[in-house]
Every structure is written in C-alpha cells, then in structure tokens.
Design a protein around this motif. Sequence first.
Motif, short mmCIF file in Angstrom:
data_model
loop_
_atom_site.label_atom_id
_atom_site.label_comp_id
_atom_site.label_asym_id
_atom_site.label_seq_id
_atom_site.Cartn_x
_atom_site.Cartn_y
_atom_site.Cartn_z
N GLU A 98 -6.11 -1.78 -5.03
CA GLU A 98 -4.75 -1.94 -4.50
C GLU A 98 -3.58 -1.94 -5.78
N ALA A 99 -3.91 -2.38 -6.77
CA ALA A 99 -2.94 -2.41 -7.86
C ALA A 99 -2.54 -1.03 -8.29
N SER A 100 -3.35 0.15 -8.11
CA SER A 100 -3.01 1.30 -8.37
C SER A 100 -1.97 2.24 -7.45
N VAL A 101 -1.73 1.73 -6.28
CA VAL A 101 -0.78 2.01 -5.53
C VAL A 101 0.73 2.12 -5.92
N PRO A 102 1.38 3.48 -6.03
CA PRO A 102 2.40 3.71 -6.74
C PRO A 102 3.70 2.89 -6.07
N GLU A 103 4.67 2.54 -6.76
CA GLU A 103 5.81 2.10 -6.18
C GLU A 103 7.03 3.16 -6.19
N HIS A 104 6.78 4.18 -7.36
CA HIS A 104 7.52 5.33 -7.19
C HIS A 104 6.91 6.64 -7.21
N PRO A 105 7.11 7.79 -6.77
CA PRO A 105 6.27 8.86 -6.79
C PRO A 105 5.72 9.14 -8.20
N ILE A 124 -6.28 3.52 -3.39
CA ILE A 124 -7.25 2.44 -3.49
C ILE A 124 -8.48 2.88 -3.98
N GLU A 125 -9.11 4.09 -3.39
CA GLU A 125 -10.50 4.47 -3.86
C GLU A 125 -10.52 4.79 -5.07
#
Length: 285
Positions: free
Chosen positions: A95-102, A90-91
């Motif tokens: 919020e959109a940059s939180v990954p769904e996959h590694p 987030i920093e």
Amino acid sequence: MKWMSFKHEGQEKYGVYVPEKKGAAVISGQKNTPASLLEAIQESSLAALLTDNLDHLPFVAEGDIEWLAPIPRPSKNVMCVGKNYRDHAIEMGGEASVPEHPMIFTKAPTAVSAHLSPIPAHRSLTDALDYEGELAVIIGKKGKEISRENALDYVFGYTVLNDVTARDLQKRHSQFFIGKSLDGSCPMGPWIVSKDEIKDPHQLAIETKVNGEIRQQSTTAHFIFPIDEIIHVLSKGMTLEPGDIIATGTPAGVGFAMEPKKTLQPGDTVQISIESVGTLSNTVE
C-alpha cells in the motif's frame, strides 16, 4: 483510421489498415507525401492524404508485409507512467508504494520493436524478464503547459505497448532506464488508432495473455492518473511534440509479482489486447 508502418519488398512504407480487405492502403510514395508516418504526424498532414474512399491508393495484403512499429524510431525516449493502477502498485510494493504523483520513467528509442517481432531473451544479462501490457498515447501536436481541460486535444491516437522489463537489472541499478531499455523491450502496435475512433480512452478493457493464459485483466477506468492529468503534468516544464509516445501504466498480474514467479522464458508468446485498439503479439526468442 488505423495508421500503420511496415516493410514491403524491402521498402519501409506507411498507410492505413483496411480490416475488411486484411491489408494496407499505401500512402507513402504517393505525390507530395511525407516519407514516414512520424513525419506525417509532425506535419499534421494526415487528413490531407486521405479521402473517404481508400480505393484510389495502392493496396498490399497483410501476408505480404513485415510489420514495423507504427513509429519505428521515436524522436525522443518513450515516456512511461509507473504504478498507474493501484493493484499493480500494491503487488509490487504494498500500500505504501501507491504514488501520490505520476511516476515517470523512460525507455530508449532503440528498445522499440513491432507486432510479431521477437522479444530478445537477453539471457547473458537477465533471468527476470517480465511483461507489462499497456495503453500508449501518441501526441499529435506541439504543446507546453497544457491544461487538463485541453489535454486530450493534443492526442493523435492510441496503440498497444508491452513495457518489457528486466526486473533484476531494474533492482540492481536502483533506477528503471537500463532494465526498461534492452533492445526489443518495447514492442508496440500493430497500428495507431486515431482518437476519433475511441469514445473514451478511460473505459477500455485491457488483457494480457502468456501462452494463452490470462495474466492481466483490467480496464483503463482504474488508472490512478488519467491521460489528461499525465499530459498536463508532463507538459508543465517540457514541450511535448507530435509523435511523442506516452505509456500509461500496467495493471496487476505481472509475472514477477506471482508466487512462484512467472517471468518470461524463451518460446513464450505474449498477447496484449486493448478494447477498440487491437492485439499486440510477440514471442520471446
């Protein structure tokens, strides 16, 4: 055990750090021992090199050694997980940059350096050098398509790693490799703690200080992707080998995300401490 590599009287050696004696019990050079810690891990021969009593081995005081990275020259790139703490994702991008996959990237083997080694400022290349305190995993045996249930069986141990990053190069080239791979930009150590000494790698406090000021303070309990999942994902189509290094990501508090920015300057000392593992310290030259 705390496995370490070092130089003594100009010779590269490896052994076990003995805290009560503040020095190293030397394994290399003994009869039928592998030439390096990496080779010993690759040959799965470390257990055979030791008894419960280290007193039979030669001893070198800490003041007489030059630290090396536990694995001074990895056999492949250091594998790294980006944005593995939600607060750091987030920093750096909201919020959109939180990954769904590694998110996986790598650092060149030539970037690896040791505890107490200087971090080159690379002033001709960057004015946005940043720190990232991380727990690193050392793979202990060869594996592919490793299940999550068995993943931690493939771990040899853990060390502290500073994923030093040139943020401007990272942005300019629209990828991570160049900005992450400058010489001296992957300090690690001071040793590898064998996994049997770590009760739960997902419950370790991590803290980064710059010139004594706390910049990062978190716990590995906040991983988005735990170590077993990381190993599982990496090994799906790629063989992991003994001595491979996986950096697990950094928490919030990097200098580039601050306002005003607090990127590294010549003379700055970065200390990264991870509970039950150790403290890595390096100064920007």
